[in-house]
Design a protein around this motif. Structure first.
Motif, PDB file in Angstrom:
ATOM      1  N   TYR A  88      -4.830 -45.393  19.403  1.00  0.00           N
ATOM      2  CA  TYR A  88      -6.148 -44.993  18.844  1.00  0.00           C
ATOM      3  C   TYR A  88      -5.961 -44.583  17.449  1.00  0.00           C
ATOM      4  O   TYR A  88      -6.973 -44.397  16.861  1.00  0.00           O
ATOM      5  CB  TYR A  88      -7.077 -44.304  19.887  1.00  0.00           C
ATOM      6  CG  TYR A  88      -6.346 -42.637  19.812  1.00  0.00           C
ATOM      7  CD1 TYR A  88      -6.721 -41.911  18.849  1.00  0.00           C
ATOM      8  CD2 TYR A  88      -5.388 -42.133  20.847  1.00  0.00           C
ATOM      9  CE1 TYR A  88      -6.517 -40.420  19.018  1.00  0.00           C
ATOM     10  CE2 TYR A  88      -5.068 -40.963  20.929  1.00  0.00           C
ATOM     11  CZ  TYR A  88      -5.523 -40.146  19.889  1.00  0.00           C
ATOM     12  OH  TYR A  88      -5.133 -38.866  19.991  1.00  0.00           O
ATOM     13  N   GLN A  89      -4.750 -43.757  17.222  1.00  0.00           N
ATOM     14  CA  GLN A  89      -4.542 -43.071  15.765  1.00  0.00           C
ATOM     15  C   GLN A  89      -4.405 -44.010  14.735  1.00  0.00           C
ATOM     16  O   GLN A  89      -4.596 -43.632  13.548  1.00  0.00           O
ATOM     17  CB  GLN A  89      -3.419 -42.396  15.974  1.00  0.00           C
ATOM     18  CG  GLN A  89      -3.330 -41.306  16.978  1.00  0.00           C
ATOM     19  CD  GLN A  89      -2.203 -40.420  17.218  1.00  0.00           C
ATOM     20  OE1 GLN A  89      -1.083 -41.113  16.772  1.00  0.00           O
ATOM     21  NE2 GLN A  89      -2.172 -39.249  17.534  1.00  0.00           N
ATOM     22  N   LYS A  90      -4.493 -45.492  14.956  1.00  0.00           N
ATOM     23  CA  LYS A  90      -4.679 -46.522  13.960  1.00  0.00           C
ATOM     24  C   LYS A  90      -6.019 -46.436  13.322  1.00  0.00           C
ATOM     25  O   LYS A  90      -6.046 -46.728  12.430  1.00  0.00           O
ATOM     26  CB  LYS A  90      -3.919 -47.882  14.556  1.00  0.00           C
ATOM     27  CG  LYS A  90      -2.702 -47.757  14.934  1.00  0.00           C
ATOM     28  CD  LYS A  90      -2.350 -49.188  15.465  1.00  0.00           C
ATOM     29  CE  LYS A  90      -0.858 -49.310  16.017  1.00  0.00           C
ATOM     30  NZ  LYS A  90      -0.433 -50.839  16.567  1.00  0.00           N
ATOM     31  N   SER A  91      -6.751 -46.164  14.138  1.00  0.00           N
ATOM     32  CA  SER A  91      -8.397 -46.184  13.871  1.00  0.00           C
ATOM     33  C   SER A  91      -8.906 -44.777  13.539  1.00  0.00           C
ATOM     34  O   SER A  91      -9.511 -44.463  12.415  1.00  0.00           O
ATOM     35  CB  SER A  91      -9.126 -46.870  15.051  1.00  0.00           C
ATOM     36  OG  SER A  91     -10.367 -46.804  14.661  1.00  0.00           O
ATOM     37  N   GLU A  92      -8.535 -43.705  14.028  1.00  0.00           N
ATOM     38  CA  GLU A  92      -9.187 -42.423  13.986  1.00  0.00           C
ATOM     39  C   GLU A  92      -8.150 -41.423  14.382  1.00  0.00           C
ATOM     40  O   GLU A  92      -7.131 -41.635  15.307  1.00  0.00           O
ATOM     41  CB  GLU A  92     -10.298 -42.312  14.965  1.00  0.00           C
ATOM     42  CG  GLU A  92     -11.731 -42.744  14.558  1.00  0.00           C
ATOM     43  CD  GLU A  92     -12.083 -41.929  13.394  1.00  0.00           C
ATOM     44  OE1 GLU A  92     -11.677 -40.879  13.049  1.00  0.00           O
ATOM     45  OE2 GLU A  92     -13.189 -42.441  12.833  1.00  0.00           O
ATOM     46  N   LYS A  93      -8.021 -40.301  13.857  1.00  0.00           N
ATOM     47  CA  LYS A  93      -7.259 -39.241  14.124  1.00  0.00           C
ATOM     48  C   LYS A  93      -7.589 -38.377  15.540  1.00  0.00           C
ATOM     49  O   LYS A  93      -8.859 -38.771  15.709  1.00  0.00           O
ATOM     50  CB  LYS A  93      -7.063 -38.409  12.838  1.00  0.00           C
ATOM     51  CG  LYS A  93      -6.310 -38.873  11.885  1.00  0.00           C
ATOM     52  CD  LYS A  93      -6.091 -37.956  10.675  1.00  0.00           C
ATOM     53  CE  LYS A  93      -5.352 -38.675   9.507  1.00  0.00           C
ATOM     54  NZ  LYS A  93      -5.280 -37.644   8.347  1.00  0.00           N
TER      55      LYS A  93
END
Length: 456
Positions: A125-130
Motif C-alpha cells: 500500500y505504501q506504493k500509493s499512500e504513506k
C-alpha cells in the motif's frame, strides 16, 4: 454539480436514506406553503370586512361560521395549521435521522473498502499512500464525506424540487412574480459552477498540504529520540513550522474563497427575492392582487432561494470531501499482485517459518544477501543484527513479500510469502527503520537494531 457516480454507486445502501431525506424536506416546504396560504386567505377575508359574530353563540360556533374559503372555516383552518406544524416537526426530526443514516452507511462502506484493500495489498500500500496518508484518509478523509452524503446530495435534488413546487403554487396567485423568481433561481447554480473551477484547484492543494504536514509530523515523531540525540530536532522544528505556515496560508485562502462565494450567492438570493416582490407590489398597486396574496408572495419569496443558498454552503464543505475521495479511489485502484496458486494456511498457533539459502541483489551485481538460512520458531525471539547496509531491512522486506525477486523460497509449504500475520508482527521494523538510519557508530546501530528489529 459535483455528482460522483462512482462514489454513489459504491455506497448503494445510502441511496434509500438520501431519498427519504429529500422526501422529508419536501414535506416540510409543503407544510410551510399550506400555513402561509391559510394566513394570507385570513388576511384577505379580514380586509374584505368579514368579522366574528360573537353575539349569537360561543367562540367555537363563531369561528366555525367564519369562512376562510368556500369549504374551510376558521376553526378548520386553525386545525390544519396545527396539523401542518406537527407534520413539519416530525419531518424535520426524520430528516436528521435519515441524513445521519445515509452518511453513516457511506462512511462505514468506504472504511470497509479501504481496510479490505489494505489487507490485500499488504505492505505494498505504501506504493500509493504513506502510512500517515492512509490514516488521514481512513479517518479525516472519510469524515469529510459526511456532509456530501448526508447534506449535499439530498439538498441538491431538493433544490431542484422546491422552486418547481413554489412556482406552481405562486403562479396561481401571480404568474409574473413566479416567473421572475424562477428566472433568478438558476443564477445561484451558475455562480456555484463558476466558483467550483477555482475551488477544486484550491481544495486539492489544501488537502495535499494537509496530508504532507501529517506525514512529516508522523515521521518526525517516530524519529524524535534520534533527532534529539544527534541535534537535528531544531532543524526539523524549523521545517515543520514552514510547512505549518504554508498550510495556514492555504487554509485562509480556502476560507476567503468560501466567504466571497457566499457573498455572491446572498446577493443573488436577496436580489431575486426583492425583484419578485417589486413585481408583486406593482400588481398590488394596480389592483391586480389582494393584500393577503401580496403577503403570501413576500413570505414565500425567500423559499425560492433558501434551498440553493444552503446548497452553496454545503458545496464548499463537500468539495473538501471530494478532494479526499480522489485519494481514496487512488488507493482503491492500486494494482494488486495476483497469486496464481494461493496456498491455504491452516489455523495453527504452532507455525514454523523456515528460510533456506536466500540470495538477493538490487542491481544484479552487488549481492546484498547470500545464502541466508534461518528458522523462526513459534514463541521464540529472533534478532537480526548487523552493520548499516548489511541487509537487515532487505531481509524483513523479503519476509513481508515486498521484494519479489527471490532466488530461494520460504520452505514451509503452509506459509504464503505474502502473509498478513507476519506483517503485523514485524510492524515495528517497517514503521521505524527509516527513522533510525541516523546512527553513525557501530555500537549505536547495533543497539537500534536490537530494539527496533526484533521479530516475534
Amino acid at each position: 454539480m459535483m455528482i460522483n457516480k462512482r462514489l454513489i454507486s459504491i455506497c448503494d445502501e445510502s441511496k434509500k436514506y438520501m431519498g427519504l431525506t429529500i422526501l422529508c424536506s419536501w414535506i416540510g416546504i409543503i407544510c410551510n406553503i399550506i400555513i402561509v396560504l391559510l394566513i394570507g386567505q385570513l388576511i384577505n377575508v379580514m380586509v374584505a370586512g368579514q368579522t366574528l359574530n360573537l353575539t349569537s353563540g360561543s367562540l367555537w360556533t363563531a369561528m366555525s361560521d367564519y369562512m376562510l374559503t368556500k369549504h374551510v372555516s376558521l376553526t378548520m383552518g386553525i386545525i390544519i395549521i396545527v396539523i401542518a406544524l406537527i407534520v413539519k416537526l416530525v419531518s424535520h426530526h426524520l430528516y436528521g435521522t435519515f441524513s445521519y443514516k445515509s452518511s453513516a452507511n457511506a462512511r462505514a462502506t468506504l472504511r470497509r473498502l479501504v481496510y479490505e484493500k489494505l489487507l490485500r495489498l499488504g505492505m505494498d500500500y505504501q506504493k500509493s499512500e504513506k502510512t500517515s496518508g492512509v490514516v488521514q484518509l481512513s479517518i479525516e478523509g472519510v469524515e469529510q464525506l459526511e456532509i456530501y452524503f448526508g447534506k449535499y446530495i439530498p439538498q441538491f435534488f431538493y433544490s431542484l424540487l422546491a422552486p418547481l413546487t413554489l412556482f406552481v403554487v405562486i403562479s396561481f396567485i401571480s404568474w409574473q412574480a413566479a416567473l421572475v423568481f424562477m428566472l433568478c433561481v438558476p443564477l445561484i447554480p451558475v455562480s456555484i459552477i463558476a466558483i467550483m473551477k477555482v475551488a477544486k484547484r484550491i481544495l486539492k492543494e489544501y488537502w495535499n498540504n494537509y496530508a504532507n504536514l501529517g506525514d512529516t509530523f508522523l515521521e518526525n515523531l517516530q524519529g524524535l529520540t534520534t533527532l534529539k540525540v544527534y541535534g537535528q530536532d531544531d532543524q526539523k522544528h524549523i521545517e515543520m513550522n514552514e510547512e505549518a505556515e504554508a498550510f495556514r496560508r492555504i487554509t485562509m485562502k480556502v476560507l476567503s474563497m468560501q466567504l466571497n462565494s457566499i457573498n455572491i450567492m446572498d446577493l443573488i438570493a436577496f436580489g431575486g427575492s426583492a425583484l419578485g416582490t417589486i413585481v408583486a407590489l406593482y400588481q398590488f398597486k394596480n389592483g391586480n392582487l389582494q393584500v393577503g396574496d401580496l403577503i403570501v408572495i413576500i413570505l414565500l419569496s425567500s423559499e425560492f432561494f433558501i434551498p440553493l443558498r444552503l446548497l452553496g454552503s454545503y458545496f464548499h464543505i463537500a468539495m473538501n470531501g471530494m478532494a479526499a475521495s480522489d485519494r481514496i479511489f487512488a488507493l482503491l485502484d492500486t494494482e494488486e499482485e495476483v497469486v496464481k496458486s494461493p496456498k491455504v494456511i491452516p489455523a495453527s498457533d504452532q507455525l514454523n517459518i523456515k528460510v533456506e539459502n536466500v540470495n538477493f541483489s538490487y542491481d544484479g551485481q552487488r549481492q546484498v544477501l547470500k545464502d541466508i538460512s534461518l528458522d523462526l520458531t513459534p514463541g521464540g525471539l529472533t534478532a537480526i543484527v548487523g552493520e548499516s547496509g548489511s541487509g537487515k531491512s532487505t531481509m524483513a522486506a523479503l519476509l513481508l513479500a515486498q521484494k519479489k525477486e527471490l532466488m530461494a523460497f520460504l520452505k514451509d509449504g503452509r506459509l504464503e510469502v505474502s502473509n498478513n500475520r507476519a506483517e503485523r508482527a514485524i510492524k515495528t521494523v517497517v514503521i521505524g527503520r527509516k527513522n533510525y538510519l541516523f546512527s553513525t557508530s557501530l555500537s549505536g546501530a547495533e543497539a537500534n537494531t536490537i530494539i527496533y528489529s526484533v521479530i516475534p
